[in-house]
Design an enzyme around this catalytic site. Sequence first.
Site, PDB file in Angstrom:
ATOM      1  N   GLU A   1      22.177 -16.964  62.211  1.00  0.00           N
ATOM      2  CA  GLU A   1      22.090 -17.646  60.930  1.00  0.00           C
ATOM      3  C   GLU A   1      23.499 -17.741  60.345  1.00  0.00           C
ATOM      4  O   GLU A   1      24.224 -16.752  60.390  1.00  0.00           O
ATOM      5  CB  GLU A   1      21.195 -16.898  59.943  1.00  0.00           C
ATOM      6  CG  GLU A   1      20.952 -17.736  58.677  1.00  0.00           C
ATOM      7  CD  GLU A   1      19.997 -17.072  57.680  1.00  0.00           C
ATOM      8  OE1 GLU A   1      19.616 -15.904  57.888  1.00  0.00           O
ATOM      9  OE2 GLU A   1      19.660 -17.735  56.702  1.00  0.00           O
TER      10      GLU A   1
ATOM     11  N   GLY B   1      24.389  -8.050  55.120  1.00  0.00           N
ATOM     12  CA  GLY B   1      23.596  -6.824  55.053  1.00  0.00           C
ATOM     13  C   GLY B   1      22.732  -6.625  56.287  1.00  0.00           C
ATOM     14  O   GLY B   1      22.779  -5.580  56.931  1.00  0.00           O
ATOM     15  N   ALA B   2      21.953  -7.631  56.621  1.00  0.00           N
ATOM     16  CA  ALA B   2      21.055  -7.541  57.765  1.00  0.00           C
ATOM     17  C   ALA B   2      20.486  -8.918  58.054  1.00  0.00           C
ATOM     18  O   ALA B   2      20.672  -9.845  57.268  1.00  0.00           O
ATOM     19  CB  ALA B   2      19.910  -6.567  57.477  1.00  0.00           C
ATOM     20  N   MET B   3      19.770  -9.030  59.198  1.00  0.00           N
ATOM     21  CA  MET B   3      19.277 -10.332  59.627  1.00  0.00           C
ATOM     22  C   MET B   3      17.873 -10.236  60.206  1.00  0.00           C
ATOM     23  O   MET B   3      17.609  -9.373  61.043  1.00  0.00           O
ATOM     24  CB  MET B   3      20.273 -10.911  60.657  1.00  0.00           C
ATOM     25  CG  MET B   3      19.882 -12.260  61.186  1.00  0.00           C
ATOM     26  SD  MET B   3      19.820 -13.493  59.846  1.00  0.00           S
ATOM     27  CE  MET B   3      18.529 -14.564  60.464  1.00  0.00           C
ATOM     28  N   GLU B   4      17.040 -11.174  59.775  1.00  0.00           N
ATOM     29  CA  GLU B   4      15.599 -11.109  60.056  1.00  0.00           C
ATOM     30  C   GLU B   4      15.163 -11.734  61.375  1.00  0.00           C
ATOM     31  O   GLU B   4      14.014 -12.184  61.490  1.00  0.00           O
ATOM     32  CB  GLU B   4      14.854 -11.811  58.912  1.00  0.00           C
ATOM     33  CG  GLU B   4      15.029 -13.351  58.839  1.00  0.00           C
ATOM     34  CD  GLU B   4      16.123 -13.838  57.899  1.00  0.00           C
ATOM     35  OE1 GLU B   4      17.055 -13.058  57.621  1.00  0.00           O
ATOM     36  OE2 GLU B   4      16.046 -14.995  57.451  1.00  0.00           O
TER      37      GLU B   4
ATOM     38  N   GLU C   1      14.050  -7.709  55.151  1.00  0.00           N
ATOM     39  CA  GLU C   1      14.078  -8.335  56.482  1.00  0.00           C
ATOM     40  C   GLU C   1      12.676  -8.380  57.073  1.00  0.00           C
ATOM     41  O   GLU C   1      12.286  -9.366  57.694  1.00  0.00           O
ATOM     42  CB  GLU C   1      15.035  -7.594  57.422  1.00  0.00           C
ATOM     43  CG  GLU C   1      16.470  -7.422  56.915  1.00  0.00           C
ATOM     44  CD  GLU C   1      17.095  -8.675  56.347  1.00  0.00           C
ATOM     45  OE1 GLU C   1      16.745  -9.777  56.790  1.00  0.00           O
ATOM     46  OE2 GLU C   1      17.937  -8.541  55.430  1.00  0.00           O
TER      47      GLU C   1
ATOM     48  N   HIS D   1      10.616 -11.177  55.603  1.00  0.00           N
ATOM     49  CA  HIS D   1      10.989 -12.506  56.108  1.00  0.00           C
ATOM     50  C   HIS D   1      10.074 -12.956  57.254  1.00  0.00           C
ATOM     51  O   HIS D   1       9.989 -14.147  57.541  1.00  0.00           O
ATOM     52  CB  HIS D   1      12.430 -12.491  56.631  1.00  0.00           C
ATOM     53  CG  HIS D   1      13.473 -12.896  55.629  1.00  0.00           C
ATOM     54  ND1 HIS D   1      13.336 -14.006  54.824  1.00  0.00           N
ATOM     55  CD2 HIS D   1      14.689 -12.364  55.336  1.00  0.00           C
ATOM     56  CE1 HIS D   1      14.427 -14.123  54.072  1.00  0.00           C
ATOM     57  NE2 HIS D   1      15.258 -13.142  54.355  1.00  0.00           N
TER      58      HIS D   1
ATOM     59  N   GLU E   1      14.825 -17.244  50.858  1.00  0.00           N
ATOM     60  CA  GLU E   1      15.581 -16.126  50.280  1.00  0.00           C
ATOM     61  C   GLU E   1      15.104 -15.743  48.882  1.00  0.00           C
ATOM     62  O   GLU E   1      14.937 -14.566  48.584  1.00  0.00           O
ATOM     63  CB  GLU E   1      17.083 -16.412  50.296  1.00  0.00           C
ATOM     64  CG  GLU E   1      17.679 -16.519  51.709  1.00  0.00           C
ATOM     65  CD  GLU E   1      17.437 -15.292  52.586  1.00  0.00           C
ATOM     66  OE1 GLU E   1      17.041 -14.231  52.070  1.00  0.00           O
ATOM     67  OE2 GLU E   1      17.651 -15.403  53.818  1.00  0.00           O
TER      68      GLU E   1
HETATM   69  N1  PHE Z   1      19.196 -14.028  56.175  1.00  0.00           N
HETATM   70  C1  PHE Z   1      19.829 -12.761  55.898  1.00  0.00           C
HETATM   71  C2  PHE Z   1      18.984 -12.101  54.814  1.00  0.00           C
HETATM   72  O1  PHE Z   1      18.902 -12.549  53.718  1.00  0.00           O
HETATM   73  C3  PHE Z   1      21.222 -12.843  55.409  1.00  0.00           C
HETATM   74  C4  PHE Z   1      22.224 -13.346  56.393  1.00  0.00           C
HETATM   75  C5  PHE Z   1      22.713 -14.620  56.306  1.00  0.00           C
HETATM   76  C6  PHE Z   1      22.683 -12.521  57.398  1.00  0.00           C
HETATM   77  C7  PHE Z   1      23.664 -15.095  57.186  1.00  0.00           C
HETATM   78  C8  PHE Z   1      23.624 -12.975  58.267  1.00  0.00           C
HETATM   79  C9  PHE Z   1      24.117 -14.251  58.178  1.00  0.00           C
HETATM   80  O2  PHE Z   1      18.303 -11.190  55.051  1.00  0.00           O
HETATM   81 ZN    ZN Z   2      16.965 -12.743  53.253  1.00  0.00          ZN
END
Ligand code: PHE
Ligand code: ZN
Length: 844
Positions: A121, A249-252, A286, A289, A308
């Site tokens: 992402e 922070g993190a990724m889903e 996460e 999501h 988001e």
């Molecule tokens: N989609 C992730 C979140 O909101 C954030 C994110 C965006 C992480 C782009 C990495 C790169 O949980």
């Molecule tokens: Zn998110």
Amino acid sequence: MRDAAPQTIYLKDYTPTPYDVAHVALDFTLHPTATRVQSRIAFTRVRAEDLVLNGEDLILKSLRVDGAEVSHEVSETHLTIPAAHLSGAFTLEVEVEISPQTNTALEGLYMSGGMYCTQCEAEGFRKITYMYDRPDVMAPYEVTINADTPVQLSNGNPTAPGCWTDPHPKPTYLFALVAGDLVATTDHFTTMEGREVTLNVYVRPGDEGKTDYAMDALKRSMKWDEDVYGRPYDLDVFNIVAVDDFNMGAMENKGLNIFNSKYVLASPETATDTDYAMIEGIVAHEYFHNWTGNRITCRDWFQLCLKEGLTVYRDQQFSADMRSAPVQRIKDVLQLRARQFREDAGPLAHPVRPEAFVEINNFYTATVYEKGAEVIGMLRTLVGPAAYDAALTLYFDRHDGQACTIEDWIQVFEDSTGRDLSQFKRWYAQAGTPHLTVTDDFKNGEYTLHLKQKTKPSAGQPDKAPQVIPIAMGLIGADGTEVLPTQVVEMSEAELTLRFELDAKPIPSLLRGFSAPVILETEQSEADRLVLLAHDTDPFNRWEASTLLAKSNLMANLTAGSAPATAWLDALTKVITDDTLDPAFRALVLALPSEDNLANACDAAGIVPDPTAIHTARKAVHLAIAQHMGEALPALIAATETPGPYSPAANDAAKRSLRAQLLRLQTRLDGGTMARTAYDAATNMTDQLAAFGCLLSAGDTKVAAAFEAQWRTDRLVMDKWFAMSVAEADPDDTVAVATALTQHADFDWKNPNRFRSVIAGMTAMNPAGFHHPSGAGYRFLADWLLKLDALNPQTTARMSTAFETWRRYDVDRQALIQEQLARIAAHPGLSRDTAEMVGRMRDA
Ligand code: PHE
Ligand code: ZN
């Protein structure tokens, strides 16, 4: 530089792709500098146009359509196959070579601490292979990973070692791959549908003792989403991986969430209560999501708030349920004001759903996330909780498996409630924070409240229309009794008059629970605020009264050198010593508005903020509070002890948060004597770090070295050490301290967490140091932004927002900042990310 001439992308230009994708098969042969990626993608032609796929930093090795070589064109950013070669359903087979080791942008496939991981992402997949790298193209995936690493992970369910199948159609941005030497903590969850799910938290060897809390938070999140939203999990495994080098922070990613290790790893000795709360909230975010983002995704990146805003709203609800709801709300609003109101008031202001962007990574903002969540909260307030639940059920039923828009989302609410929400949609379209001005009057037994709303012009939006504002309000009598319990008033015109038949003039308690993200302007007297602080039945507004009192006392000190009002100090002491109140709430009442908040307050009052004077005034008022509470402090501190083994749960954490505030006050009086005792006695990081901050602020010269010696090998604790060392530095020394820290052997500036520790330790945590009149802070920031930009544009662009408030300051500071922004803008090879941000900040 990725593009010669960066292009602006517009929402209005959205068009579906001329080819559908039915299936994606990927075969990886991992190598640090020469990874091979073979893809087999099943396409179907929808319109007779060329097939144009995204692809960047790829070395094309071979290309076949249904087994045959065809002519094609490759540019820096795209692969084009002429329509003439393509018809009906066909399979495109491509092999490319990529180099994860040299990928310092941390987007696409990269390496962190010897392990392979991905971040796709928003548009990272195009650095893995050629594909439609956009969220409206969804397909099931099959992945094979050839590597000599002990662990190989991808999305979906495992079918054989290194082989994964994800049956749920997903866009490229949710693809993930991890391979490395990792150890798992394993647990299980049975869904409401009876599915047995294996849960793993993967970390580097040595960190396996720090995964329990993340696992616990995951199980509670899974249960909560079933109980509250009726949403079960849909695969046989759910994996979380902690990586040290991560931009966000993190990724889903579907079934394979990848986390910044800071939001997974925790032990009582190394993580603070705040860290635990963040881990809980981000693990939940996460996980949530999976339904709001993955199963129902975004049609295009302009719809980012669809996933988001809703997911932040859901994680805030979860944290409120797990902890104290009023305290959670106050903390969420503090964040919103500190980050989103600040953004909305400056050159980077944009609507919750933007209409144009150059680099989408620049729109993962407080406005999209936090204001996006507030919009959901307002919608729920307007339609009521039951109608909200019904609308969400319809949303999941109607749109499961689709890539949607804000229009789809609003339509669901219109269909399920019969309400016309066209005006409400302005919350998605208009940038800027509405100002709500309130005047009142009492005559002949009638109390009138007159409200006016107005939003200031912002870039590209000179005229704003009235928005629908839900105003939760109550009325309090002068003696503190509630004469009108909470009711929700809907304001939809520019002005609104409310009338109440009453015996005496009441004190209005408006915007209870902060029912809308607006700036409330009232003529409320200090006396009325004191009544609200003591008696409001709404905890949010009780706290709000205390911050407004703190702010006016701070402003009086700043502008006229006045000592704080005794009535306020008495009221504060009363709240702090009231054992019936949650200690976490008391801690929030005791926390003074931040220096940045005060700079904003000056600006709003037409005063040019002087960061040095603000710093001094805040210290003076803090000392006055300490002196006023004086003798009471040691007993209060003793009462906040948390004996027994450490628990990160809300009750003990609340006590520790109050304790930290009280210790700060005590340090003003005793120069750090009690903080030293607390430091030596601390058995958890919350207490240790609180005492450490006190000692640094008191000028203790030995504690920094002792802390460092103790924690040298723990990278997450060392991030705190770096940050605190800058944050607590005297403004005159801040740049020197920060510069010295950047020369420290452990200052690995390519690691985003470490970079942020020092750089944001100054820009966000030490504003008086950053805004030093010499301009050294601005130069220091610009130097480091330019250095990082060549390697990691995403983190650089985010950090550049430290400059977004430049207009507030005096002409000298403005000129100094402009000079640095100009210098960055003129830098040869500047990334598209940073160029866009700096451009927007300069233009305004
Ligand atoms: N989609 C992730 C979140 O909101 C954030 C994110 C965006 C992480 C782009 C990495 C790169 O949980
Ligand atoms: Zn998110």
